[in-house]
Design an enzyme around this catalytic site. Structure first.
Site, PDB file in Angstrom:
ATOM      1  N   GLY A 108       3.106   5.567   9.262  1.00  0.00           N
ATOM      2  CA  GLY A 108       4.539   5.774   9.040  1.00  0.00           C
ATOM      3  C   GLY A 108       5.355   4.539   9.374  1.00  0.00           C
ATOM      4  O   GLY A 108       6.517   4.427   8.999  1.00  0.00           O
TER       5      GLY A 108
ATOM      6  N   ASP B 286      -0.884  -7.400   1.331  1.00  0.00           N
ATOM      7  CA  ASP B 286      -0.182  -6.115   1.446  1.00  0.00           C
ATOM      8  C   ASP B 286       1.325  -6.342   1.575  1.00  0.00           C
ATOM      9  O   ASP B 286       1.899  -6.260   2.672  1.00  0.00           O
ATOM     10  CB  ASP B 286      -0.736  -5.350   2.658  1.00  0.00           C
ATOM     11  CG  ASP B 286      -0.258  -3.903   2.683  1.00  0.00           C
ATOM     12  OD1 ASP B 286       0.312  -3.455   1.673  1.00  0.00           O
ATOM     13  OD2 ASP B 286      -0.456  -3.235   3.720  1.00  0.00           O
TER      14      ASP B 286
ATOM     15  N   HIS C 254       0.813  -1.224   0.000  1.00  0.00           N
ATOM     16  CA  HIS C 254       0.000   0.000   0.000  1.00  0.00           C
ATOM     17  C   HIS C 254       0.847   1.275   0.000  1.00  0.00           C
ATOM     18  O   HIS C 254       0.346   2.349  -0.308  1.00  0.00           O
ATOM     19  CB  HIS C 254      -1.024  -0.013   1.152  1.00  0.00           C
ATOM     20  CG  HIS C 254      -0.474   0.357   2.497  1.00  0.00           C
ATOM     21  ND1 HIS C 254      -0.227  -0.565   3.485  1.00  0.00           N
ATOM     22  CD2 HIS C 254      -0.159   1.558   3.034  1.00  0.00           C
ATOM     23  CE1 HIS C 254       0.227   0.054   4.557  1.00  0.00           C
ATOM     24  NE2 HIS C 254       0.279   1.340   4.309  1.00  0.00           N
TER      25      HIS C 254
ATOM     26  N   SER D 210       4.191   1.576   8.500  1.00  0.00           N
ATOM     27  CA  SER D 210       3.814   0.638   7.437  1.00  0.00           C
ATOM     28  C   SER D 210       5.021   0.194   6.628  1.00  0.00           C
ATOM     29  O   SER D 210       5.912   1.005   6.328  1.00  0.00           O
ATOM     30  CB  SER D 210       2.838   1.315   6.485  1.00  0.00           C
ATOM     31  OG  SER D 210       1.571   1.271   7.039  1.00  0.00           O
TER      32      SER D 210
HETATM   33  C1  4AZ Z   1      -0.620   3.343   8.853  1.00  0.00           C
HETATM   34  O1  4AZ Z   1      -1.403   4.233   8.577  1.00  0.00           O
HETATM   35  C2  4AZ Z   1      -0.931   2.430  10.021  1.00  0.00           C
HETATM   36  N1  4AZ Z   1      -2.276   0.485  14.390  1.00  0.00           N
HETATM   37  C3  4AZ Z   1      -0.116   1.346  10.278  1.00  0.00           C
HETATM   38  C4  4AZ Z   1      -0.415   0.526  11.333  1.00  0.00           C
HETATM   39  C5  4AZ Z   1      -1.499   0.762  12.113  1.00  0.00           C
HETATM   40  C6  4AZ Z   1      -2.321   1.835  11.871  1.00  0.00           C
HETATM   41  C7  4AZ Z   1      -2.026   2.662  10.816  1.00  0.00           C
HETATM   42  C8  4AZ Z   1      -1.784  -0.167  13.258  1.00  0.00           C
HETATM   43  O2  4AZ Z   1       0.445   3.197   8.251  1.00  0.00           O
END
Ligand code: 4AZ
Length: 855
Positions: A803, A711, A656, A805
């Protein structure tokens, strides 16, 4: 008492044992010759016929021989063991009360040094001669250094004691003595020695074994930093089997602050490993040791030590041949603290142990008197607390401690609060003469005694928590007081035997949530049955039979005997095509496949720092702690996503992150820059950080931008990464690799530190737990697929966020290797209760990764 003292002569317990055995065998042989020679062993009748007389003679002979053996044994023991000579070196110091310190005393070659040393040696000889337990056994003494504070002389004395006297002599030498020797013919004053004490020395550190080329004396220059290192640092390893020492001094009235800036010594593996010790004197005396260090420390670990006077001694004993760079250290002098502690007359404030977060000095007592306005009460919150000493039983606090309202606190403790029922409190801190730690940081606050936590619930520990957290199944108070005396809500809570309330969906999930296992009772299968991971019951005979009877492989996962079995989707397939019935056999240090393929390609998952720091006031990661963590920047936007390094040219990340959005072409590899070996986003040109461009982005073809299923993405680097102490790959889990529910895993990233907040500068780490897949599906209904896993705490608090991710979930596996369990993917907000983070399950994608990268 140490057991490896140098033994003089050939005696000692071992020889005694052998001697006794020999002599009794010898006696026995003589005895047996008489009794046996005339009796053919197979003629039992003949034995009987010989009658009782012969039998009595035989017994008498055997008893006689035994007694003789015993007597001989005793004599051997008496002469060989009781009188065995034990050579011992004692290190000590003494104070010369009526001598003035001369600068020349710092140089052991000066005439002044030699003259005073001779006097001290003579005085010691005279002193020992008057003590019956010491005098006859004293061999030699030598003075190694002098320091200021009247004059302190550091010396060693060698003795040769009969073994039976050792303990008494040790005790005698540890007693402080004062001696006044009469004035010599031409001396103007008596020679007064006070505080004469000595302690047995690690024989490896005895002066006689010291290598002169590795003995250094350094005096602090003003308040400047003085640097010293192990020989050859950092280009070549310190010498094998070396004994080195650094005597550090400051001016009279000063104290020293010593910091190890870089520390890489052989790993600590019990007695016999390489060891660095710091002493609060100039003699290596165990009762005055401040710290003993081995292994490797990351640079962020606080290795600053304070002396209580103007000297410190650093020693290095190396017993291994392993090659390690050693250490780099600096020290400086500073004026001795005139007092510590203080008076506070205010509603709130902070205070800490001296030199916090550096290690507090030994032999110190500080008292803080705190007084808040009359109509209020006071509470003290210890935000960080490190007062640990080896060999101090928990709860005894016999050495270093903090005392408040009659209670003593010591060791390493998580944040805690002490409340007082009045407007005053006294905090006392004590450090004894050995071992120091980082101390504490505390704040005091005033509160209204009738309502210590306005609008909140007060834990028994004094902490305030939200009222909604009471009786919700989660221990929010560290002492569980928010979960005591609860009425469980029958609509959605299970009442544990111990009266805790837990959500219904935790019952029979294989995790002991109640603490007394009552939530897992009645879930088990009938006797002689095995309970599969998916709850199915099977006859025990089907466990480890090579067939996947459960359907989830759990009946074949933990079999004590690893054997080759029929392959299923849950058994590990060796390169040969054969399968083994062992869970997670890859790179666990044991060869399970006959062809060794489970231990091939295992250059992964190891970090260079063997010693990981304690988390001090936050969750900042250390340099090199997560060497596979990568930061992906987009031109003009800075850090956007995380990734992990799996080979010199490949990264794993989340799909993503690379989807075009609002006109921005995130799918274009040329817009991205990968930073490897990075810790601090503001220091991207720090040493060790590698900047790489992307050659290719491979998003999983099944990635669904709406559901976030599949993902995962592979990123190819334009140039090969160079492995270093801060850049290394993580291990990839096999398709069959299991990360069981409840397992602790680490999530890392520079994402937001709270929901809706901002990103972190320093890489953050958080320990979270794998959540059972059924629980995961019920918490996030209709959203979780088999490509996803929930990891976190249902109580919230620790989680990934925006961030993070694309970053890795790092799981410490067998043999200490770290495998990547997942990729940070999504979640409902961050750190919310009952909303754990969702991660891409990496094991599912093992074959896909191989297909695209060849790894
Ligand atoms: C994000 O937006 C994100 N709480 C990644 C992980 C989580 C929430 C948001 C897990 O990248």
């Amino acid at each position: 008492m140490k057991t490896n003292r140098a033994r003089k002569g050939g005696g000692g317990p071992k020889d005694f044992g052998a001697g006794l055995k020999y002599s009794s065998q010898h006696q026995n042989m003589n005895g047996l010759e008489e009794g046996v020679e005339f009796l053919p062993a197979n003629n039992t009748k003949k034995v009987e016929k010989r009658g009782p007389k012969c039998w009595v003679v035989l017994v008498a002979v055997v008893i006689g021989v035994s007694l003789l053996s015993l007597l001989a044994g005793f004599l051997v023991w008496h002469f060989q063991y009781r009188n065995v000579q034990v050579q011992m070196i004692f290190n000590g110091y003494l104070r010369l009360t009526n001598e003035k310190f001369l600068d020349a005393y710092e140089n052991s070659n000066s005439t002044e040094f030699v003259n005073l040393a001779t006097k001290v040696k003579e005085a010691l000889k005279l002193l020992y001669s008057g003590i019956p337990i010491l005098g006859p056994y004293h061999k030699e003494s030598a003075v190694t250094a002098f320091s200021e504070g009247s004059v302190i002389a550091y010396y060693w004395s060698e003795f040769s004691f009969p073994k039976r006297l050792v303990e008494e002599a040790e005790w005698s030498l540890a007693q402080e003595r004062a001696v006044t020797l009469p004035p010599r013919a031409r001396a103007h004053h008596s020679f007064v020695m006070a505080s004469v004490v000595a302690f047995p020395t690690d024989p490896r550190m005895a002066q006689t074994t010291l290598d002169n080329s590795c003995s250094f004396a350094l005096h602090a220059r003003g308040s400047e930093l003085t640097r010293f290192t192990t020989p050859g640092f950092p280009d070549s390893p310190y010498p094998a089997r070396a004994r080195c020492q650094w005597a550090l001094r400051g001016d009279a009235g000063a104290v020293l602050s010593l910091t190890f800036r870089s520390f890489h010594v052989a790993p600590c593996d019990g007695y016999g490993s390489d060891l660095v010790a710091v002493y609060n004197t100039l003699s290596p005396m165990e009762p005055h040791v401040l710290v003993q260090l081995c292994g490797t420390y990351p640079p962020s670990y606080n290795l600053t030590f304070l002396s209580s006077q103007n000297v410190l001694l650093v020693t290095l004993i190396t017993t291994t041949d392993r090659r390690h760079p050693g250490f780099e250290a600096t020290f400086f002098q500073l004026p001795k603290m005139s007092s510590c502690g203080g008076y506070f007359r205010q509603a709130q404030g902070t205070f800490s142990s001296p030199y916090h977060p550096g290690h507090y000095p030994p032999n110190i007592n500080c008292t803080w008197n705190i007084e808040v306005p009359d109509n209020r009460n006071v509470k003290v919150r210890f935000k960080s607390f490190y007062l640990a000493e080896p060999d101090v039983a928990l709860g005894t606090c016999t050495k270093d401690y903090v005392e408040i309202q009659g209670a003593r606190y010591c060791g390493q403790r998580p944040q805690f609060v002490v409340t007082s029922n009045s407007s005053r409190v006294t905090v006392h801190f004590h450090s004894d003469q050995s071992y120091t730690d980082m101390g504490f940081l505390a704040e005091f606050l005033s509160y209204d005694s009738s309502d210590p936590c306005p609008g909140m619930f007060t834990c028994k520990t004094g902490r305030c928590i939200r009222k909604g957290l009471r009786c919700d199944g989660w221990a929010d108070c560290t002492d569980h007081s928010d979960e005591l005396n609860c009425e469980c809500n029958p609509a959605h809570q299970f009442t544990c035997k111990n009266k805790f309330c837990k959500p219904f969906f935790w019952v029979c999930d294989g995790v002991n949530d109640c603490g007394d296992s009552s939530d897992e009772l009645g879930c088990s299968c009938p006797a002689q049955n095995f309970r599969c991971g998916n709850g199915k019951c099977l006859p025990k005979s089907q466990q480890c039979d090579g067939q996947d009877n459960c359907g989830d492989g759990s009946d074949e996962a933990t079999c004590s005997k690893v054997s080759t079995v029929t392959c299923t989707k849950h058994t590990y397939r060796c390169h040969s095509g054969l399968c083994v019935n062992k869970a997670n056999p890859e790179c666990d240090g044991k060869q399970d496949c006959a062809d060794g393929s489970d231990e091939k390609d295992c250059d992964c998952g190891l970090r260079s720092f063997s010693k990981q720091s304690r988390v001090v006031g936050g969750q900042d990661a250390d340099v090199g702690e997560w060497p596979w963590q990568v930061s992906l920047h987009v031109q003009g936007q800075g850090h956007v996503c995380g990734a992990s390094l799996i080979s010199p040219t490949w990264l794993v990340s989340a799909a993503h992150c690379y989807v075009d959005d609002r006109g921005f072409r995130y799918s274009d590899p040329t817009l991205w820059t990968a930073y490897l070996g990075l810790l601090d986003q503001s220091k991207r040109s720090a040493p060790g950080v590698q900047e790489h461009r992307l050659k290719r982005i491979i998003r999983h073809p099944s990635f669904n931008d709406f559901t976030y299923d599949y993902d995962i993405a592979l990123l190819e680097l334009e140039q090969r990464a160079e492995y270093s102490s801060v850049v290394r790959p993580v291990c990839l889990p096999d398709t069959t690799h299991v990360f069981p529910a409840g397992k602790a895993i680490w999530v890392t990233g520079w994402g937001h530190t709270k929901e809706g907040g901002t990103g972190a500068l320093i890489l953050q780490k958080g320990e979270i737990r794998v959540i059972n897949q059924t629980t995961c599906e019920s918490l996030l209904p209709q959203q979780v697929t088999t490509r996803m896993m929930c990891v976190g705490y249902l109580s919230g608090g620790v989680d990934a966020c925006q961030g993070d991710s694309g970053g890795p979930l790092s799981s410490v596996e067998a043999d200490g290797r770290i495998f990547q369990a997942g990729v940070v993917s999504w979640g409902e907000g961050c750190a919310r209760r009952d909303k754990p983070g969702v991660y891409t399950r990496l094991s599912v994608f093992r074959d896909w990764i191989k297909e695209h990268t060849g790894l």
